[in-house]
Scaffold this motif. Structure first.
Motif: not given
Length: 321
Positions: A63-68, A72-75, A214-215, A308-310
């Motif tokens: 995510t930090a690199r921008g290539d994820s 994420g879902v905070p589950v 979860l993602a 990190l999350f939607h």
């Protein structure tokens, strides 16, 4: 009903969704069970699943690199204390965490979440300069260049062989090395009583270390922006039902003879909800993980936990069991 593939391990927190007790509205779910290492590899290399359990360490880095490929879902499907994951050669003069400075330590992957947490604990709780350690890597899930100032190189053999032969001083990993199970092997846990160390760590930090989230694959989330919230609701309800069931001690719901005792100890130490979902209740812990990733050289600069999350689930509440 949209067809969705979901890859995850089978636990008491996931089964109530997967067996249909807590369905995901609008979704025809196909569950692809597996072990984390294989799931993460396929998700990150091939984007093989619509929804997946995902390593938080890898998720932070990509995510930090921008290539994820995932959001994420905070589950937080997996959490684990990791004092029990540090194994040492007993012939190297390692009497405590401070003695790991300057040693050669093997990891399965530098970005692995268990290693991220242990390095953070070594710095924060024990004052260890983790950049003085020679890190030797048995594998990797994502492409990663050695961070500046970090001695990072391939191990070139299995961890079990290297540890038993004495070519490394210690190992950090979620499974015991085979050498530790051999009678007379000069291998032992760093903490002789890891449960006591982990209880003390929780009392001091209030962290129950997050391992996996979860993602949802980004193209799937874009096509169905309602899906992350429905996933959050279903998995939160499933987890809360599982925790509630564990606390019902008139008849043991799990096959552990001392489950009632452990549930009482857990409730006293952690309250009645040891497994909170949602970003609000975990923000401080996620911020610590991001800080660890910066200090490790895994990411160049900090990112907000919200990244990190939607967006639809940033304020989603977990009412608890």
């Amino acid at each position: 009903m949209i067809p969705i593939t979901l890859a995850s391990t089978l636990t008491d927190r996931t089964r109530p969704v997967l067996d249909g007790r807590f369905p995901i509205p609008g979704v025809a779910l196909t569950h692809l069970p597996g072990e984390p290492e294989d799931i993460f590899h396929r998700a990150l290399r091939d984007q093989a699943f619509h929804v997946t359990e995902l390593s938080m360490g890898s998720h932070i880095v990509t995510t930090a690199r921008g290539d994820s490929p995932y959001v994420g879902v905070p589950v937080f499907l997996s959490r684990a204390f990791r004092h029990n994951a540090v194994w040492i050669r007993t012939d190297r003069g390692i009497a405590g965490p401070a003695d790991l400075a300057g040693k050669t330590i093997a990891l399965l992957a530098y970005e692995q979440t268990a290693a991220l947490w242990v390095r953070g604990m070594l710095r924060d709780q024990h004052g260890v300069d983790t950049r003085s350690i020679r890190w030797r890597i048995a594998g990797a899930r994502i492409a990663l260049s050695p961070p500046p100032g970090v001695d990072l190189a391939p191990l070139g053999e299995s961890v079990d062989v290297a540890l038993t032969a004495g070519r490394i001083d210690a190992y950090i990993g979620p499974r015991p090395p085979k050498g530790a199970l051999e009678a007379g092997a000069p291998v032992a846990r760093l903490w002789a009583d890891p449960r006591a160390a982990e209880a003390a760590y929780h009392a001091a930090t209030h962290f129950f270390p997050i391992m996996h989230c979860l993602a949802v694959r980004k193209d799937v989330a874009a096509a169905h922006p309602w899906l992350p919230m429905e996933l959050f609701r279903a998995f939160t309800a499933a987890k809360n039902a599982s925790v509630h069931e564990m606390l019902m001690t008139n008849v043991l719901r799990v096959s552990l003879p001392f489950a009632a005792y452990d549930a009482a100890v857990q409730t006293q130490a952690m309250g009645g909800d040891p497994w909170p979902y949602g970003l609000a209740r975990n923000r401080v812990e996620v911020e610590a993980m991001i800080r660890y990733a910066v200090e490790d050289g895994l990411i160049a600069e900090s990112i907000p936990p919200d990244a990190l999350f939607h967006p639809s689930v940033l304020d989603a509440p977990d009412p608890g069991p």
